[in-house]
Scaffold this motif. Sequence first.
Motif, PDB file in Angstrom:
ATOM      1  N   UNK A  35     -35.303 -27.885  -0.016  1.00 38.24           N
ATOM      2  CA  UNK A  35     -33.896 -27.979  -0.464  1.00 38.24           C
ATOM      3  C   UNK A  35     -33.181 -28.271   1.000  1.00 38.24           C
ATOM      4  N   UNK A  36     -33.366 -27.065   1.791  1.00 41.73           N
ATOM      5  CA  UNK A  36     -32.762 -27.351   3.048  1.00 41.73           C
ATOM      6  C   UNK A  36     -32.676 -28.890   3.707  1.00 41.73           C
ATOM      7  N   UNK A  37     -34.086 -29.437   3.791  1.00 40.44           N
ATOM      8  CA  UNK A  37     -34.369 -30.570   4.040  1.00 40.44           C
ATOM      9  C   UNK A  37     -33.439 -31.643   3.500  1.00 40.44           C
ATOM     10  N   UNK A  38     -33.427 -31.564   2.249  1.00 39.10           N
ATOM     11  CA  UNK A  38     -32.456 -32.469   1.397  1.00 39.10           C
ATOM     12  C   UNK A  38     -31.190 -32.287   1.905  1.00 39.10           C
ATOM     13  N   UNK A  39     -30.859 -31.200   1.880  1.00 38.37           N
ATOM     14  CA  UNK A  39     -29.182 -31.181   2.081  1.00 38.37           C
ATOM     15  C   UNK A  39     -28.828 -31.561   3.485  1.00 38.37           C
ATOM     16  N   UNK A  40     -29.882 -31.215   4.701  1.00 37.02           N
ATOM     17  CA  UNK A  40     -29.674 -31.894   5.902  1.00 37.02           C
ATOM     18  C   UNK A  40     -29.540 -33.615   5.812  1.00 37.02           C
ATOM     19  N   UNK A  41     -30.379 -33.942   5.049  1.00 38.42           N
ATOM     20  CA  UNK A  41     -30.443 -35.507   5.069  1.00 38.42           C
ATOM     21  C   UNK A  41     -29.211 -35.719   4.373  1.00 38.42           C
ATOM     22  N   UNK A  42     -28.689 -35.360   3.517  1.00 38.21           N
ATOM     23  CA  UNK A  42     -27.236 -35.674   2.775  1.00 38.21           C
ATOM     24  C   UNK A  42     -26.171 -35.585   3.663  1.00 38.21           C
ATOM     25  N   UNK A  43     -26.255 -34.464   4.437  1.00 42.10           N
ATOM     26  CA  UNK A  43     -25.161 -34.427   5.244  1.00 42.10           C
ATOM     27  C   UNK A  43     -25.234 -35.409   6.414  1.00 42.10           C
ATOM     28  N   UNK A  44     -26.348 -35.786   7.096  1.00 46.75           N
ATOM     29  CA  UNK A  44     -26.594 -36.668   8.005  1.00 46.75           C
ATOM     30  C   UNK A  44     -26.228 -38.151   7.574  1.00 46.75           C
ATOM     31  N   UNK A  45     -26.380 -38.360   6.331  1.00 44.19           N
ATOM     32  CA  UNK A  45     -26.257 -39.861   5.921  1.00 44.19           C
ATOM     33  C   UNK A  45     -24.634 -39.949   5.487  1.00 44.19           C
ATOM     34  N   UNK A  46     -23.945 -38.658   5.158  1.00 45.59           N
ATOM     35  CA  UNK A  46     -22.536 -38.530   5.115  1.00 45.59           C
ATOM     36  C   UNK A  46     -21.822 -39.152   6.059  1.00 45.59           C
ATOM     37  N   UNK A  47     -22.459 -38.609   7.352  1.00 47.59           N
ATOM     38  CA  UNK A  47     -21.594 -38.602   8.419  1.00 47.59           C
ATOM     39  C   UNK A  47     -22.171 -39.847   9.349  1.00 47.59           C
ATOM     40  N   UNK A  48     -23.380 -40.473   9.200  1.00 47.64           N
ATOM     41  CA  UNK A  48     -23.750 -41.701   9.737  1.00 47.64           C
ATOM     42  C   UNK A  48     -23.656 -42.813   9.024  1.00 47.64           C
ATOM     43  N   UNK A  49     -23.480 -42.675   7.702  1.00 50.60           N
ATOM     44  CA  UNK A  49     -22.975 -43.976   6.997  1.00 50.60           C
ATOM     45  C   UNK A  49     -21.964 -44.133   5.689  1.00 50.60           C
ATOM     46  N   UNK A  50     -21.905 -43.009   5.188  1.00 50.29           N
ATOM     47  CA  UNK A  50     -20.929 -42.911   4.316  1.00 50.29           C
ATOM     48  C   UNK A  50     -19.383 -42.962   4.713  1.00 50.29           C
ATOM     49  N   UNK A  51     -19.084 -42.422   5.637  1.00 48.21           N
ATOM     50  CA  UNK A  51     -18.066 -42.298   6.347  1.00 48.21           C
ATOM     51  C   UNK A  51     -17.413 -43.510   6.628  1.00 48.21           C
ATOM     52  N   UNK A  52     -18.310 -44.578   6.972  1.00 46.96           N
ATOM     53  CA  UNK A  52     -17.757 -45.976   7.444  1.00 46.96           C
ATOM     54  C   UNK A  52     -17.611 -46.779   6.165  1.00 46.96           C
TER      55      UNK A  52
END
Length: 209
Positions: free
Chosen positions: A128-145
């Motif tokens: 779960x920690x891994x999945x949440x980290x991935x979600x936050x990473x893509x939110x900051x790296x991709x979704x924000x743009x």
Amino acid sequence: MKPRVSILLVFLFLSPAAGRAAEAYRVYESTAASVNGEVLFVSDVAREACFLGCAAMPGTKEEILSARGARERLVLETLALQEQRKLLLGTVDNVTLEGYSREAESRVAACKSPCKREIAPGETREWIRRKLLLRDFFNRRVAVFVEVKDDDVRRELARRSSTPGSGATPTEEQVRDEMRDARIAQEIRNWETRAASKSRMVLSPMEDR
């Protein structure tokens, strides 16, 4: 996903079998892939398939993947986590982690698949920690743009309104959210494709189970 390099990798942990000839060994673990030097084991792939099949992540439905499919998912996530470590981009909130972990453990406990017997204590929380980290990473790296313009929303609403049998017309906000989610998913796939094309990957043969 088409990795740039795909060859047979044989990498086994071997231990002398007690009471047998010195040349006899017992296989403890074998590799499924190597991603930029980071080794993924067959047990990692099996665990990923089990968690997905048991819908361990809160808010998801069961997803049945072959061994190769689970490995591909794991390889792509490994590429993202390697980038996350390099950029120090992405975090996990402890309160969210605890809440998700408790629900995930309940979901795994209720899962009918016998694969859950192979899940060791603590592995669900780490997954779960891994999945949440991935979600936050893509939110900051991709979704924000990702942006959905008003004109795009209006065109999509007009298209749906003119399509027979399309059901009730959604609100502008619903259409905007759907379009944004779809674009984010596509941008993540684009990111994964680029990352895979630049990576050093070695894949071992795997039987689909």
